[in-house]
Scaffold this active site. Structure first.
Site, PDB file in Angstrom:
ATOM      1  N   SER A  18       1.481  -3.812   1.532  1.00  0.00           N
ATOM      2  CA  SER A  18       0.893  -2.482   1.635  1.00  0.00           C
ATOM      3  C   SER A  18      -0.620  -2.644   1.732  1.00  0.00           C
ATOM      4  CB  SER A  18       1.327  -1.640   0.425  1.00  0.00           C
ATOM      5  OG  SER A  18       0.921  -0.304   0.576  1.00  0.00           O
ATOM      6  N   HIS A  45       3.565  -0.858   4.773  1.00  0.00           N
ATOM      7  CA  HIS A  45       3.344   0.574   4.587  1.00  0.00           C
ATOM      8  C   HIS A  45       2.245   0.993   5.544  1.00  0.00           C
ATOM      9  CE1 HIS A  45       4.837   0.285   0.146  1.00  0.00           C
ATOM     10  NE2 HIS A  45       5.819   0.203   1.026  1.00  0.00           N
ATOM     11  N   ASP A 138       6.900  -1.195  -4.703  1.00  0.00           N
ATOM     12  CA  ASP A 138       7.875  -1.418  -3.638  1.00  0.00           C
ATOM     13  C   ASP A 138       7.942  -2.909  -3.338  1.00  0.00           C
ATOM     14  OD1 ASP A 138       9.754  -0.672  -1.762  1.00  0.00           O
ATOM     15  OD2 ASP A 138       8.270  -0.268  -0.201  1.00  0.00           O
TER      16      ASP A 138
END
Length: 196
Positions: A18, A45, A138
């Site tokens: 991310s 992401h 995540d």
């Protein structure tokens, strides 16, 4: 850390990240071998807007074919696949991709956990999961799934991450085989390659 696990047979490497993850990829890709005996699947992401900026940017850093996944694409060794914006990316048992626009997981779509878990189901012990810099948890459950399936789990060394929360969460909550800085990540991926 179980260094001997890194000599395993590898059919796929799934890399997730991310905030700060893209910066790592831009450093890693130019140093990788130009031909792979396995598949690389990248899940980052990203904003929901549909564009090909990421594909073009990553392709500019490597001679390895880079492709943003379209639904039902077949999976081929020697290719870097990127999860498209605003879809979960799943790997099917017939070695095709599927895209899913169901609810966000960990506030994210694509979710690293979703892709890592489906890849673990398909590739089992021949999967390497790598988690990079990021600002949420995540990917942690995805690494748990990779390890449970017999695969190898790798996390970026938090001290080298622009945003260390994601690797820290994985280290605290998932079985991690190796914690590596960027040069070590490059060496690892290149070591997985097998001559044709």
């Amino acid at each position: 850390m179980a260094e001997s696990k890194l000599t395993i047979s590898c059919k796929a490497v799934v890399i997730g990240g991310s905030a700060g993850g893209l910066d790592v990829l831009l450093k890693v890709l130019p140093s990788l071998s130009t031909s792979f005996s396995f598949t690389v699947i990248i899940v980052l992401h990203r904003k929901n807007s549909v564009d090909s900026t990421l594909e073009s940017l990553l392709a500019s850093r490597t001679k390895i074919p880079v492709k943003e996944v379209e639904d039902k694409d077949g999976i081929s060794p020697g290719t870097i696949y990127i999860a498209p914006a605003d879809y979960h990316l799943l790997i099917e048992p017939d070695l095709t991709f599927s895209l899913d626009d169901s609810e966000k997981v960990n506030y994210s779509r694509p979710s690293l956990d979703v892709t890592f878990e489906s890849a673990a189901d398909v590739f089992g012990p021949e999967l390497v999961g790598i988690l990079l810099s990021g600002a949420n948890a995540d990917g942690t459950q995805g690494l748990v799934a990779v390890k449970k399936a017999g695969g190898t789990t790798v996390v970026q060394k938090p001290e080298t991450a622009q945003t260390p929360f994601m690797p820290q969460q994985a280290i605290a909550n998932a079985p991690v085989d190796s914690i590596l800085d960027i040069p070590e990540l490059i060496a690892l991926v290149n070591s997985l390659n097998k001559p044709a």
